[in-house]
Design a protein around this motif. Sequence first.
Motif, PDB file in Angstrom:
ATOM      1  N   TRP A   1      44.662 -45.197  37.516  1.00  0.00           N
ATOM      2  CA  TRP A   1      43.559 -44.237  37.388  1.00  0.00           C
ATOM      3  C   TRP A   1      43.013 -44.118  38.645  1.00  0.00           C
ATOM      4  N   GLU A   2      43.071 -42.959  39.278  1.00  0.00           N
ATOM      5  CA  GLU A   2      42.360 -42.733  40.685  1.00  0.00           C
ATOM      6  C   GLU A   2      41.247 -41.721  40.543  1.00  0.00           C
ATOM      7  N   THR A   3      40.345 -42.014  41.714  1.00  0.00           N
ATOM      8  CA  THR A   3      39.200 -41.283  41.832  1.00  0.00           C
ATOM      9  C   THR A   3      39.558 -39.822  42.350  1.00  0.00           C
ATOM     10  N   PRO A   4      38.344 -38.835  42.159  1.00  0.00           N
ATOM     11  CA  PRO A   4      38.857 -37.618  42.866  1.00  0.00           C
ATOM     12  C   PRO A   4      39.510 -37.535  43.975  1.00  0.00           C
ATOM     13  N   ASP A   5      39.162 -38.541  44.944  1.00  0.00           N
ATOM     14  CA  ASP A   5      39.642 -38.440  46.164  1.00  0.00           C
ATOM     15  C   ASP A   5      41.116 -38.999  46.402  1.00  0.00           C
ATOM     16  N   GLY A   6      41.760 -39.544  45.143  1.00  0.00           N
ATOM     17  CA  GLY A   6      43.131 -40.018  45.010  1.00  0.00           C
ATOM     18  C   GLY A   6      43.165 -41.510  45.372  1.00  0.00           C
ATOM     19  N   THR A   7      42.055 -42.329  45.389  1.00  0.00           N
ATOM     20  CA  THR A   7      42.104 -43.590  45.466  1.00  0.00           C
ATOM     21  C   THR A   7      42.333 -44.295  44.271  1.00  0.00           C
ATOM     22  N   PRO A   8      43.526 -45.165  43.908  1.00  0.00           N
ATOM     23  CA  PRO A   8      43.674 -45.824  43.023  1.00  0.00           C
ATOM     24  C   PRO A   8      42.587 -47.014  42.561  1.00  0.00           C
ATOM     25  N   VAL A   9      42.026 -47.158  41.246  1.00  0.00           N
ATOM     26  CA  VAL A   9      41.144 -47.980  41.092  1.00  0.00           C
ATOM     27  C   VAL A   9      41.243 -48.639  39.765  1.00  0.00           C
ATOM     28  N   ALA A  38      37.878 -56.726  40.802  1.00  0.00           N
ATOM     29  CA  ALA A  38      36.425 -57.238  40.542  1.00  0.00           C
ATOM     30  C   ALA A  38      35.284 -56.143  40.820  1.00  0.00           C
ATOM     31  N   PRO A  39      35.324 -55.548  42.018  1.00  0.00           N
ATOM     32  CA  PRO A  39      34.092 -54.985  42.441  1.00  0.00           C
ATOM     33  C   PRO A  39      34.143 -53.418  41.694  1.00  0.00           C
ATOM     34  N   LEU A  40      35.137 -53.116  41.235  1.00  0.00           N
ATOM     35  CA  LEU A  40      35.292 -51.795  40.549  1.00  0.00           C
ATOM     36  C   LEU A  40      35.191 -51.732  38.995  1.00  0.00           C
ATOM     37  N   ARG A  41      34.845 -53.088  38.411  1.00  0.00           N
ATOM     38  CA  ARG A  41      34.753 -53.221  37.157  1.00  0.00           C
ATOM     39  C   ARG A  41      33.454 -52.379  36.615  1.00  0.00           C
ATOM     40  N   GLY A  42      33.463 -52.262  35.281  1.00  0.00           N
ATOM     41  CA  GLY A  42      32.274 -51.594  34.562  1.00  0.00           C
ATOM     42  C   GLY A  42      32.018 -50.275  34.640  1.00  0.00           C
ATOM     43  N   ARG A  43      33.089 -49.550  35.385  1.00  0.00           N
ATOM     44  CA  ARG A  43      32.750 -48.124  35.528  1.00  0.00           C
ATOM     45  C   ARG A  43      33.773 -47.287  34.438  1.00  0.00           C
ATOM     46  N   GLY A  44      34.366 -47.834  33.489  1.00  0.00           N
ATOM     47  CA  GLY A  44      35.276 -47.229  32.625  1.00  0.00           C
ATOM     48  C   GLY A  44      36.567 -46.877  33.233  1.00  0.00           C
ATOM     49  N   TYR A  45      36.998 -47.463  34.207  1.00  0.00           N
ATOM     50  CA  TYR A  45      38.427 -47.009  34.772  1.00  0.00           C
ATOM     51  C   TYR A  45      39.527 -47.494  34.007  1.00  0.00           C
ATOM     52  N   ALA A  46      39.256 -49.031  33.456  1.00  0.00           N
ATOM     53  CA  ALA A  46      40.493 -49.898  32.626  1.00  0.00           C
ATOM     54  C   ALA A  46      40.461 -48.986  31.374  1.00  0.00           C
ATOM     55  N   GLY A  47      39.575 -48.413  30.792  1.00  0.00           N
ATOM     56  CA  GLY A  47      39.510 -47.976  29.350  1.00  0.00           C
ATOM     57  C   GLY A  47      40.293 -46.335  29.619  1.00  0.00           C
ATOM     58  N   ALA A  48      39.971 -45.829  30.723  1.00  0.00           N
ATOM     59  CA  ALA A  48      40.803 -44.576  30.704  1.00  0.00           C
ATOM     60  C   ALA A  48      42.212 -44.881  31.130  1.00  0.00           C
ATOM     61  N   ALA A  49      42.394 -45.831  31.896  1.00  0.00           N
ATOM     62  CA  ALA A  49      44.085 -45.835  32.307  1.00  0.00           C
ATOM     63  C   ALA A  49      44.731 -46.482  30.810  1.00  0.00           C
ATOM     64  N   THR A  50      44.123 -47.251  29.985  1.00  0.00           N
ATOM     65  CA  THR A  50      44.720 -47.853  29.107  1.00  0.00           C
ATOM     66  C   THR A  50      44.828 -46.750  27.968  1.00  0.00           C
ATOM     67  N   ALA A  51      43.952 -45.723  27.862  1.00  0.00           N
ATOM     68  CA  ALA A  51      44.065 -44.837  26.860  1.00  0.00           C
ATOM     69  C   ALA A  51      45.117 -43.821  27.254  1.00  0.00           C
TER      70      ALA A  51
END
Length: 284
Positions: A196-204, A226-239
């Motif tokens: 899952w990457e942010t709009p600027d293309g950075t993998p998170v 760890a610094p990027l957790r809690g923002r929904g990224y893992a859920g989006a990648a898993t889905a």
Amino acid sequence: MRPDDWHLIHDVDTFLARAGDFLRSRPAPHTIPLTVTETLRTRGPHTYGAEDPVFGILESAGEVRATFFRTPPQRLNLTPLTPDESEALARRLAALGHTVPGVGADRDTAAAFATAWQRHTGAAPKLRERQRLYRLGTLAAPEPRPEGRARVAGPQDHEQLVRWHREFDGAIGATLSTSDGSWADARIADGRVTFWETPDGTPVSMAGVTPMVAGQVRVSPVYTPAPLRGRGYAGAATAEVSRAALAAGAAEVLLFADLANPTSNALYRRIGYRPVTDFAVYDL
């Protein structure tokens, strides 16, 4: 039951010829032996380490009732066993001088084998992890959906995958069995990791999947620094990898979650995963 009712095998093709139908008969609880043996069959017997793997089959009246495998230096992995079957296996392996650093199985089997192993070797078991196996029901998009998009990892992402795999193994205390580079190469070649990457293309965040075997695919690993957790990224990648697995024809999409992490368990339930059974891992 006699210890020699357990038949030991060192060749994965021979093992699958005898036990493959049994493993495929229950793809969800047998997900780990199915995916590990498929990897050994396609990539070679030393994929997970320099030593030869060992497999075991328990048969009764010509039918396979249970199996185990071990890819040194990893722990023993068991299909569901009765206490008597666990006792017979512990006696067999101890008598042959096998080293068993740990065991992973459904909760009751793992506890029964750990107790039997202590009885025969004196090695005190220590519970390492409690896991829950989930099966995908109806996939639901995570809410709120984070900004960004999903992208399958490619050759240009090799160093990113190496770094994140190393961090993931360190976080879960895994025993390294393959190099991080080999792990990344194999998954890039098969298209089995999604960022899952942010709009600027950075993998998170990343989510991977195992090869499809017996109609089942398992999501693994799921990792967000760890610094990027809690923002929904893992859920989006898993889905996203779950959706892709269904689109590729998977009849079952599975994953394991550490029961000590209520956040991840709640996340998987929100996107449609439902409990199957609990597993346990013991250090011996």
